[in-house]
Design an enzyme around this catalytic site. Structure first.
Site, short mmCIF file in Angstrom:
data_model
loop_
_atom_site.label_atom_id
_atom_site.label_comp_id
_atom_site.label_asym_id
_atom_site.label_seq_id
_atom_site.Cartn_x
_atom_site.Cartn_y
_atom_site.Cartn_z
CD GLU A 64 34.28 41.63 32.12
OE1 GLU A 64 35.56 41.89 32.74
OE2 GLU A 64 33.92 40.70 31.85
CG ASP A 68 37.98 47.34 30.23
OD1 ASP A 68 37.94 47.94 31.29
OD2 ASP A 68 38.49 46.83 29.76
CG ASP A 137 33.63 42.05 36.14
OD1 ASP A 137 34.18 42.54 35.79
OD2 ASP A 137 33.77 40.02 35.89
CD GLU A 140 34.33 46.74 33.33
OE1 GLU A 140 35.10 47.52 33.83
OE2 GLU A 140 34.80 45.90 33.04
#
Length: 252
Positions: A64, A68, A137, A140
């Site tokens: 994650e 991101d 989450d 990502e």
């Protein structure tokens, strides 16, 4: 381990996770438009922290973190190319909307990612598969997994497919909550809003900030977020929604 899929639930004991993985691989990559060379990366990207076991000891949090950053770079690159007339501030507002938790959660829902997430019984019972924070989450983490598996070009292609028109045909420049609250206060001939730090919690790698927004003559509101700015925006949004400046759908 929470297993909500009836096909998976019907399989006895030690074959459950194998069938869950096989079923996820047979359906999810098709919706992603990407076939993993390392299927273990996809499995890891779909493993909630609550599903950790002594044997695995791994979850999607590191993916994650990576996803991101990859998402941010792809969105920034795309906006730079598709919005040549935008100022830095306009680009930032577009960027914030495109990488926002709610946008990532909406993408996850379109892929039905929630039904593939491995989580504990307790988390599943609390509606974990539908929580916006978890869905964002996982969205990502899947991006991070594709990046590790296929490189930047594969991740960029994935993001462009999933974000689609959001990226290729940007609409009007969105206004961020802090700017909206400032303009509203100025329109009411009030002093500028104030933001006061209230608390910082969580580990260093995943902090949570709480900030209180104040507008003279009105009840303050508190917001939380993974950065001070995110917490300020959450607090500003609460005031805007509460006072009827923004519709309820704008709530964080």
């Amino acid at each position: 381990m929470a297993l909500r899929d009836p096909l998976v639930a019907a399989v006895p004991g030690d074959r459950i996770e194998q069938v869950a993985e096989l079923k996820g691989q047979n359906t999810l990559p098709g919706r992603l438009g990407y076939e993993f060379a390392d299927a273990g990366l996809l499995r890891l990207a779909l493993t909630h922290p609550s599903a950790q076991t002594a044997s695995s000891g791994a979850d999607y949090q590191r993916l994650e973190f990576l996803g991101d950053r990859v998402l941010g770079l792809v969105v920034a690159e795309s906006l730079y190319n598709t919005c040549p007339q935008d100022s830095e501030g306009a680009l930032a507002r577009r960027y914030n909307e495109l990488v926002h938790r709610d946008t990532c959660a909406a993408i996850a829902r379109s892929l039905d990612l929630g039904s593939h997430v491995r989580m504990s019984e307790a988390e599943a019972a609390s509606g974990g598969a539908e929580k916006a924070a978890i869905l964002a989450d996982v969205c990502e983490s899947v991006i991070g997994a594709v990046f590790l598996d296929g490189g930047y070009d594969a991740a960029r292609d994935l993001i462009h497919r999933l974000w689609g028109q959001r990226l290729s045909e940007p609409g009007p420049v969105p206004i961020d909550p802090k700017t909206a609250l400032q303009e509203w206060a100025q329109g009411m001939k009030l002093p500028l809003p104030e933001y006061n730090d209230v608390a910082r919690t969580g580990p260093d790698h995943a902090p949570q900030f709480t900030v209180e927004a104040r507008v003279s003559g009105y009840e303050p509101a508190r917001g939380t977020g993974s950065s001070k700015r995110a917490a300020q925006e959450a607090a500003a949004t609460k005031i805007l929604v509460r006072e009827g400046v923004w519709p309820e759908s704008k709530r964080e």
